[in-house]
Design a protein around this motif. Structure first.
Motif, short mmCIF file in Angstrom:
data_model
loop_
_atom_site.label_atom_id
_atom_site.label_comp_id
_atom_site.label_asym_id
_atom_site.label_seq_id
_atom_site.Cartn_x
_atom_site.Cartn_y
_atom_site.Cartn_z
N GLU A 77 48.70 9.06 69.53
CA GLU A 77 48.72 10.08 68.47
C GLU A 77 49.43 9.44 67.28
O GLU A 77 50.65 9.23 67.33
N PRO A 78 48.72 9.12 66.19
CA PRO A 78 49.37 8.45 65.06
C PRO A 78 50.56 9.25 64.52
O PRO A 78 51.59 8.68 64.17
N VAL A 79 50.40 10.56 64.43
CA VAL A 79 51.56 11.42 64.19
C VAL A 79 51.61 12.35 65.40
O VAL A 79 50.64 13.05 65.70
N GLY A 80 52.73 12.32 66.09
CA GLY A 80 52.85 13.09 67.33
C GLY A 80 52.71 14.58 67.07
O GLY A 80 53.12 15.07 66.01
N GLY A 81 52.16 15.28 68.04
CA GLY A 81 52.02 16.72 67.92
C GLY A 81 53.24 17.44 68.47
O GLY A 81 54.38 16.96 68.34
N ALA A 82 52.98 18.56 69.14
CA ALA A 82 54.09 19.40 69.60
C ALA A 82 54.98 18.68 70.62
O ALA A 82 56.15 19.01 70.75
N SER A 83 54.45 17.71 71.33
CA SER A 83 55.27 17.07 72.38
C SER A 83 56.47 16.33 71.79
O SER A 83 57.50 16.20 72.44
N SER A 84 56.34 15.84 70.55
CA SER A 84 57.47 15.13 69.94
C SER A 84 57.96 15.83 68.68
O SER A 84 58.87 15.33 68.02
N GLY A 85 57.35 16.96 68.32
CA GLY A 85 57.77 17.63 67.10
C GLY A 85 57.49 16.80 65.86
O GLY A 85 58.38 16.56 65.05
N ALA A 86 56.24 16.36 65.73
CA ALA A 86 55.76 15.66 64.52
C ALA A 86 56.42 14.30 64.31
O ALA A 86 56.66 13.91 63.17
N ALA A 87 56.71 13.58 65.38
CA ALA A 87 57.29 12.23 65.21
C ALA A 87 56.16 11.24 64.94
O ALA A 87 55.29 11.03 65.79
N PRO A 88 56.15 10.60 63.77
CA PRO A 88 55.09 9.63 63.49
C PRO A 88 55.29 8.37 64.31
O PRO A 88 56.41 7.97 64.60
N MET A 89 54.15 7.74 64.65
CA MET A 89 54.22 6.42 65.27
C MET A 89 54.58 5.42 64.16
O MET A 89 54.21 5.62 63.00
N ASP A 90 55.31 4.40 64.52
CA ASP A 90 55.68 3.39 63.55
C ASP A 90 54.40 2.64 63.09
O ASP A 90 53.62 2.18 63.93
N ASP A 91 54.20 2.54 61.77
CA ASP A 91 52.95 1.96 61.24
C ASP A 91 52.74 0.53 61.72
O ASP A 91 51.61 0.11 62.02
N GLU A 92 53.83 -0.21 61.80
CA GLU A 92 53.71 -1.62 62.20
C GLU A 92 53.23 -1.71 63.66
O GLU A 92 52.40 -2.55 64.00
N THR A 93 53.72 -0.81 64.50
CA THR A 93 53.29 -0.80 65.91
C THR A 93 51.80 -0.46 66.00
O THR A 93 51.06 -1.05 66.79
N LEU A 94 51.38 0.47 65.18
CA LEU A 94 49.97 0.87 65.19
C LEU A 94 49.08 -0.31 64.75
O LEU A 94 48.04 -0.58 65.38
N ARG A 95 49.50 -1.01 63.70
CA ARG A 95 48.72 -2.17 63.25
C ARG A 95 48.73 -3.27 64.31
O ARG A 95 47.73 -3.92 64.56
N TRP A 96 49.87 -3.43 64.99
CA TRP A 96 49.96 -4.45 66.05
C TRP A 96 49.02 -4.09 67.21
O TRP A 96 48.31 -4.96 67.74
N LEU A 97 48.96 -2.80 67.56
CA LEU A 97 48.05 -2.38 68.64
C LEU A 97 46.59 -2.63 68.25
O LEU A 97 45.78 -3.01 69.09
N ARG A 98 46.27 -2.39 66.97
CA ARG A 98 44.90 -2.67 66.48
C ARG A 98 44.57 -4.15 66.71
O ARG A 98 43.51 -4.49 67.23
N ALA A 99 45.51 -5.02 66.28
CA ALA A 99 45.27 -6.47 66.40
C ALA A 99 45.20 -6.86 67.88
O ALA A 99 44.36 -7.68 68.29
N GLU A 100 46.05 -6.26 68.69
CA GLU A 100 46.09 -6.57 70.11
C GLU A 100 44.79 -6.12 70.80
O GLU A 100 44.27 -6.80 71.70
N ALA A 101 44.27 -4.97 70.37
CA ALA A 101 42.99 -4.49 70.93
C ALA A 101 41.89 -5.50 70.62
O ALA A 101 41.06 -5.81 71.49
N ASP A 102 41.87 -6.02 69.40
CA ASP A 102 40.84 -7.02 69.03
C ASP A 102 41.02 -8.30 69.83
O ASP A 102 40.04 -8.88 70.29
N ARG A 103 42.28 -8.73 69.97
CA ARG A 103 42.55 -9.97 70.72
C ARG A 103 42.20 -9.81 72.19
O ARG A 103 41.60 -10.68 72.81
N SER A 104 42.59 -8.66 72.78
CA SER A 104 42.51 -8.52 74.24
C SER A 104 41.27 -7.80 74.73
O SER A 104 40.99 -7.80 75.93
#
Ligand code: PLP
Length: 429
Positions: free
Chosen positions: A193-220
């Motif tokens: 969830e790029p921005v968390g819903g009710a489970s975390s009370g709108a806690a955004p995911m860290d942008d750098e982590t999201l970009r890293w996961l994108r790159a990791e998905a492409d690599r792996s």
């Protein structure tokens, strides 16, 4: 089930709901972050009424329809770069099930049938159907009796990614360790969830982590799935939560704000690489449900989407959200129970000083005290660390309504503070 009797709604207009006794409630949660245009929008009502008089239902295997065709065009115009296909469902849970099926079918067709592990985060919420429930990271909330439903063949032990102690969201380090544990060659998909819903009370995911996961998905070779059921369609001040990190997922699921609460419709947006792996059009793979993409739901959502685009409501959410966050910061300075103001656009959350011995009691107490003051809030969090309330009024809210929201919330917080500690503890679970 709740021990506190709920008010009986009689009508609603714009940001306000009215009960049978004529009391008004300012909707600071847009229903459950779906009523993004507010209630009673004349253009949506007209579109639904007109479509109802023409044709309400056809099955997608027998006919297409003008509203569905136009909706698909409009969706592709606002979808993340590279989106090639729109698959329709009726709920966010179904859209996530669809993403699960597409991910597994994709790997099967591209010669990696051994990729069967699907990973997700805790805290998270992905829905109530078996696959979506399995992805949901809320151990205390997901009833233990549901265990036989969970698809443990797909969601293997260790595929749940936890944040560092005291943190709200997992970062790059936790994701890297979890992928190592699972074995990258076995991973079919990662749901976030790029921005968390009710489970975390709108806690955004860290942008750098999201970009890293994108790159990791492409690599792996695994697929990155963004669950934007709650944060999509402009709620965060951009069209998509992923836009904040400047990346596009392989699959994006959304719902809620698509139909604005006027009907049931959800989507799985499929990227070109994934859609291209199927030798027949994805829509003809068994994915949908009887009501998926019916003309009535399409007409309602088309009217909602036109309004979102014409009035540039995502940008309005960014503008109003900054002002609302400033008002909430003033309340946070006054009320020590508020530990944080977080979120993006009009998807905001107030972190609350929860009590480990009574997790979520403070959140529940604030929601009910807000209701007494004519304010609707959504509770948030899965434990005392994530304990929170969501503050997420319609994207059509006025500045005056946001002032009124802050005034009612201030009064609710005063009431909460005036109640004894034992009274808070006594709020029913
Ligand atoms: C992030 C997220 N995913 C999935 C869902 C499930 O959507 P639905 O309730 O429409 O099945 C929700 C619902 O709140 C949600 O917030």
């Amino acid at each position: 089930m709740t021990a506190i009797p709920l008010p009986h709604v009689a009508s609603a207009r714009g940001s306000y709901l009215y009960d049978e006794d004529g009391r008004d409630y300012l909707d600071a949660s847009s229903g459950v972050l779906n009523v993004n245009l507010g209630h009673g929008d004349p253009a949506v009502i007209a579109a639904i009424t007109e479509q109802l008089g023409q044709v309400a239902f056809v099955h997608r295997s027998q006919f297409s329809s003008r509203p569905l065709r136009l909706l698909t065009e409009q969706l592709l115009a606002v979808a993340p770069a590279g989106t090639a296909h729109v698959e329709y469902a009726n709920s966010g849970s179904e859209a996530n099930e669809c993403a699960l099926r597409i991910a597994l079918a994709y790997h099967h067709r591209t010669g990696s049938p051994g990729r069967t592990v699907v990973m997700s985060e805790q805290p998270s919420y992905h829905g109530m159907t078996a696959g979506a429930l399995t992805l949901t990271g809320q151990p205390a909330k997901v009833d233990a009796s549901f265990a036989p439903l969970l698809t443990n063949g797909t969601i293997a032990d260790g595929s749940r990614v936890l944040p560092a102690p005291g943190a709200l969201r997992a970062g790059r380090q936790e994701w890297a360790a979890a992928l190592d544990r699972a074995g990258r060659e076995r991973v079919a998909a990662v749901f976030v969830e790029p921005v968390g819903g009710a489970s975390s009370g709108a806690a955004p995911m860290d942008d750098e982590t999201l970009r890293w996961l994108r790159a990791e998905a492409d690599r792996s070779g695994f697929l990155l799935v963004a669950d934007e059921v709650m944060c999509g369609f402009g709620r965060t001040g951009r069209w998509w939560g992923c836009d904040h990190a400047g990346m596009a997922p392989d699959l994006l699921t959304s719902g809620k704000g698509l139909s604005g609460g006027y009907t049931s419709l959800a989507v799985t947006l499929v990227g070109a690489r994934v859609a291209g792996a199927f030798d027949k059009p994805l829509g003809s793979v068994v994915l949908g449900h009887t009501m998926s993409g019916n003309p009535l739901a399409a007409a309602a959502s088309l009217a909602v989407l036109r309004r979102l685009r014409a009035d540039e409501l995502p940008a309005r959410a960014a503008r109003l959200g900054a002002g609302l966050a400033a008002r909430l910061a003033v309340l946070a300075a006054k009320h020590p129970v508020i530990t944080a103001v977080r979120g993006r656009g009009l998807m905001l959350g107030l972190g609350l000083a929860g009590r480990p011995e009574h997790p979520l009691a403070v959140s529940r107490a604030l929601v009910s005290s807000a209701r007494e003051h004519g304010l609707v809030l959504c509770p948030g969090g899965i434990d005392h660390v994530t304990e929170s309330v969501m503050v997420a009024p319609p994207l059509t809210s006025t500045e005056g309504e946001l002032d009124e929201l802050a005034r009612r919330l201030d009064a609710a917080l005063d009431t909460l503070a005036s109640r004894t500690t034992s009274a808070v503890g006594a709020v029913p679970a």
